[in-house]
Design an enzyme around this catalytic site. Structure first.
Site, PDB file in Angstrom:
ATOM      1  N   LYS A  13       0.825  -1.211   0.000  1.00 58.90           N
ATOM      2  CA  LYS A  13       0.000   0.000   0.000  1.00 58.90           C
ATOM      3  C   LYS A  13       0.860   1.262   0.000  1.00 58.90           C
ATOM      4  O   LYS A  13       0.605   2.178  -0.761  1.00 58.90           O
ATOM      5  CB  LYS A  13      -0.924   0.037   1.236  1.00 58.90           C
ATOM      6  CG  LYS A  13      -1.863  -1.137   1.368  1.00 58.90           C
ATOM      7  CD  LYS A  13      -2.829  -0.962   2.538  1.00 58.90           C
ATOM      8  CE  LYS A  13      -2.163  -0.947   3.902  1.00 58.90           C
ATOM      9  NZ  LYS A  13      -1.599  -2.225   4.349  1.00 58.90           N
ATOM     10  N   ARG A  88      -9.590   0.861   9.279  1.00 54.93           N
ATOM     11  CA  ARG A  88      -9.233  -0.526   9.565  1.00 54.93           C
ATOM     12  C   ARG A  88     -10.314  -1.239  10.349  1.00 54.93           C
ATOM     13  O   ARG A  88     -10.181  -2.431  10.624  1.00 54.93           O
ATOM     14  CB  ARG A  88      -7.953  -0.557  10.378  1.00 54.93           C
ATOM     15  CG  ARG A  88      -6.695  -0.844   9.541  1.00 54.93           C
ATOM     16  CD  ARG A  88      -5.538  -0.520  10.421  1.00 54.93           C
ATOM     17  NE  ARG A  88      -4.352  -1.272  10.262  1.00 54.93           N
ATOM     18  CZ  ARG A  88      -3.218  -0.752   9.789  1.00 54.93           C
ATOM     19  NH1 ARG A  88      -3.183   0.460   9.314  1.00 54.93           N
ATOM     20  NH2 ARG A  88      -2.125  -1.487   9.780  1.00 54.93           N
ATOM     21  N   ARG A 127      12.407  -6.144   5.425  1.00 53.17           N
ATOM     22  CA  ARG A 127      12.480  -4.781   4.880  1.00 53.17           C
ATOM     23  C   ARG A 127      13.170  -3.782   5.818  1.00 53.17           C
ATOM     24  O   ARG A 127      13.124  -3.911   7.028  1.00 53.17           O
ATOM     25  CB  ARG A 127      11.094  -4.285   4.444  1.00 53.17           C
ATOM     26  CG  ARG A 127      10.097  -4.093   5.529  1.00 53.17           C
ATOM     27  CD  ARG A 127       8.726  -3.766   4.926  1.00 53.17           C
ATOM     28  NE  ARG A 127       7.771  -3.484   5.999  1.00 53.17           N
ATOM     29  CZ  ARG A 127       6.502  -3.180   5.802  1.00 53.17           C
ATOM     30  NH1 ARG A 127       6.015  -3.124   4.583  1.00 53.17           N
ATOM     31  NH2 ARG A 127       5.722  -2.934   6.827  1.00 53.17           N
ATOM     32  N   ARG A 161      11.629  -1.164  11.026  1.00 53.29           N
ATOM     33  CA  ARG A 161      10.500  -0.938  11.923  1.00 53.29           C
ATOM     34  C   ARG A 161      10.482  -2.013  13.002  1.00 53.29           C
ATOM     35  O   ARG A 161      10.670  -3.185  12.721  1.00 53.29           O
ATOM     36  CB  ARG A 161       9.189  -0.991  11.134  1.00 53.29           C
ATOM     37  CG  ARG A 161       8.889   0.309  10.442  1.00 53.29           C
ATOM     38  CD  ARG A 161       7.697   0.203   9.541  1.00 53.29           C
ATOM     39  NE  ARG A 161       6.525  -0.379  10.183  1.00 53.29           N
ATOM     40  CZ  ARG A 161       5.328  -0.405   9.620  1.00 53.29           C
ATOM     41  NH1 ARG A 161       5.148   0.124   8.427  1.00 53.29           N
ATOM     42  NH2 ARG A 161       4.309  -0.965  10.237  1.00 53.29           N
ATOM     43  N   ARG A 172      -0.651  -8.641  13.272  1.00 49.24           N
ATOM     44  CA  ARG A 172      -1.216  -7.589  12.414  1.00 49.24           C
ATOM     45  C   ARG A 172      -2.089  -8.211  11.324  1.00 49.24           C
ATOM     46  O   ARG A 172      -3.121  -7.664  10.954  1.00 49.24           O
ATOM     47  CB  ARG A 172      -0.084  -6.747  11.799  1.00 49.24           C
ATOM     48  CG  ARG A 172       0.500  -5.769  12.816  1.00 49.24           C
ATOM     49  CD  ARG A 172       1.921  -5.355  12.486  1.00 49.24           C
ATOM     50  NE  ARG A 172       2.035  -4.553  11.290  1.00 49.24           N
ATOM     51  CZ  ARG A 172       3.184  -4.400  10.614  1.00 49.24           C
ATOM     52  NH1 ARG A 172       4.290  -4.990  11.033  1.00 49.24           N
ATOM     53  NH2 ARG A 172       3.207  -3.663   9.542  1.00 49.24           N
TER      54      ARG A 172
END
Ligand code: AMP
Length: 220
Positions: A13, A88, A127, A161, A172
């Site tokens: 996203k 969400r 990442r 992160r 999540r």
């Protein structure tokens, strides 16, 4: 133009929203980014949100909707919005309707990136980003051309992160399945949902997204 980008964490996203910003001069409204900024600045919201985010759970609906409302207020009415990671929950979807109406905006499309969860975990866990300019990288898929040096700004510091670890990512994803996926029927009933194969190569996802945007009346 007002678009929602939906999909589990790591679906791409953020990457795709950044491209829409570049091509169409829209604004990306990412509640995740806003919350991370609040955590970094140690504001009262950031202090409250930090532990919740580290666990991969959801911050309260009231907090994220207030962040979105404030951003829209600060934006000119002519600037298009891409909602990334918001809404969400069903309550947030309702709050967004009210906020958009208040700002004289209308939702054009809800675009869902469909993905394979196990593959996503692989994507997310590797990442990292340049600490200076924010350019994104990945241990397996996209390393800097020269190890330890950012391709874009030559910075040498990188960040990961804290919530990009496997256990938090799984939480999540189950939050997404349990609370976010169920808001799709609401938008389907309005005939504004479009779906894209989020596992396709990044460029192909961008092309599919551009085709959806081009079909929105008045998008040119
Ligand atoms: P993201 O960068 O969108 O993956 O968001 C990172 C974390 O911020 C999430 O795991 C949640 O803890 C929190 N968060 C971001 N957006 C929302 C939202 N719309 N509702 C609740 N929590 C959120």
């Amino acid at each position: 133009m007002n678009l929602i980008l939906l999909g589990p964490p790591g679906a791409g996203k953020g990457t795709q929203a950044a491209r829409l910003v570049e091509r169409h001069g829209m604004r990306q409204l990412s509640t995740g980014d806003m919350l991370r900024a609040a955590v970094a600045a140690q504001t009262p919201i950031g202090i409250e949100a930090k532990a919740i985010m580290d666990r991969g759970e959801f911050v309260s609906d009231g907090i994220v909707s207030a962040l979105i409302d404030a951003e829209l207020l600060a934006m000119g009415p002519e600037v298009g919005a891409i909602f990334d990671g918001y809404p969400r929950t069903a309550a947030q979807a309702e709050q967004l309707d009210e906020i958009l109406a208040k700002h004289g905006r209308r939702l054009d499309r809800v675009i869902e990136l469909e993905v394979d969860e196990d593959e996503l975990v692989r994507r997310i866990v590797g990442r990292f980003a340049c600490a200076t300019c924010g350019t994104g990288y990945h241990d397996s898929f996209k390393r800097p051309v020269t190890a330890g040096v950012c391709d874009k700004c030559a910075g040498s510091e990188f960040v990961r992160r804290k919530d990009d670890n496997e256990q938090t990512v799984r939480t999540r994803m189950s939050e997404y399945r349990a609370k976010t996926a169920p808001i799709m029927p609401l938008y389907e009933a309005r005939g504004i949902v479009a779906r894209i194969d989020g596992m396709a190569p990044i460029e192909q996802v961008t092309d599919a997204l551009e085709a959806i945007v081009a079909a929105i009346p008045g998008s040119a």
